[in-house]
Write a protein that holds these residues in place. Structure first.
Motif: not given
Length: 267
Positions: A46, A50, A175
């Motif tokens: 994540y 991101g 993220f």
């Protein structure tokens, strides 16, 4: 000084570059491959997603480029970027956690308006066309930060975040961390480029054209997102809906067979 014709040509060239990008690159959404990878991936996945999402987020980067374009001190860059970061962290985290969403095409259309706004403001648009001071820049950057974070949230909510509150929050924060790392990397490159360019005579000559290019790019992105929304909300309203397109091809095959009976015998 550059003529208005040359300035317009430079701005159109910047727009042409944007138009020349593949549609998938412009969409910067969450792909099916990303979704599948997140199903078996950990929190670092994540973080990576991101960062990638921010580095390919043309609308976020264009807005940030407009924000830092005329900032000359590290203190000012830090102040405005921090306010923008606080804004998008608030909506990214809370909207995702509480599953508050909206059509992401419409959100991205409004984000495109933020790009138009910044280019317009940088070129003194409020003073020239409305005979007024620009709205408070710090407040505007914070407000647009909230909007950009909501846009990021709509994309994050397309991923498998799980039903457990703790795990979901950790994925959201991972993220978000990746987004901040990507933003730092992009900003470092922007600020370094602008710092080098600002000391050259061409900066003064081309700064108006560069911000006019921002306005044109924002307009293009706005229409692109509205077009995407129309496709998403009513796909059959276009000239060739899927079923109609299939029927057209079927009719063409029948006409070919009638014109050349030998095709049927060969089949």
């Amino acid at each position: 000084m550059l003529s208005q014709r040359k300035v317009a040509l430079l701005a159109l060239a910047a727009l042409a570059i944007a138009i020349g990008l593949p549609f998938d690159a412009l969409a910067h959404g969450i792909s099916e491959a990303d979704r599948q990878r997140m199903l078996s991936g950990g929190y670092l996945q994540y973080v990576g997603l991101g960062a990638t999402h921010m580095l390919t987020g043309y609308d976020h980067l264009l807005f940030l480029f407009g924000v830092v374009f005329f900032l000359t001190s590290f203190k000012d860059v830090t102040k405005f970027v921090t306010v923008f970061t606080i804004g998008h962290c608030i909506t990214l985290i809370f909207a995702t956690f509480y599953k508050i969403t909206w059509n992401y095409y419409l959100i991205d259309a409004i984000i495109a308006i933020s790009v138009i706004y910044k280019g317009f403001d940088n070129n003194g648009g409020f003073q020239k066309h409305f005979q007024m001071k620009s709205p408070n820049l710090l407040a505007a950057v914070f407000g647009f930060g909230l909007l950009h974070g909501f846009g990021l949230s709509t994309r994050l909510q397309q991923l498998p975040l799980g039903d457990d509150s703790t795990s979901m929050l950790l994925r959201i924060l991972s993220f978000n961390l990746g987004v901040e790392l990507g933003q730092i990397a992009a900003l470092a490159a922007m600020v370094a480029l602008l710092a080098l360019w600002r000391h050259r005579p061409s900066f003064k000559r081309f700064s108006y054209a560069a911000n006019l290019g921002l306005v044109f790019a924002g307009v293009f992105l706005l229409f692109m997102q509205l077009h995407g929304y129309q496709h998403d909300s009513d796909p059959d309203s276009f000239r060739f809906p899927i079923e109609e397109h299939k029927h057209v091809h079927d009719d063409m095959e029948i006409e070919k067979s009638a014109a050349d009976p030998s095709r049927d015998s060969l089949d």
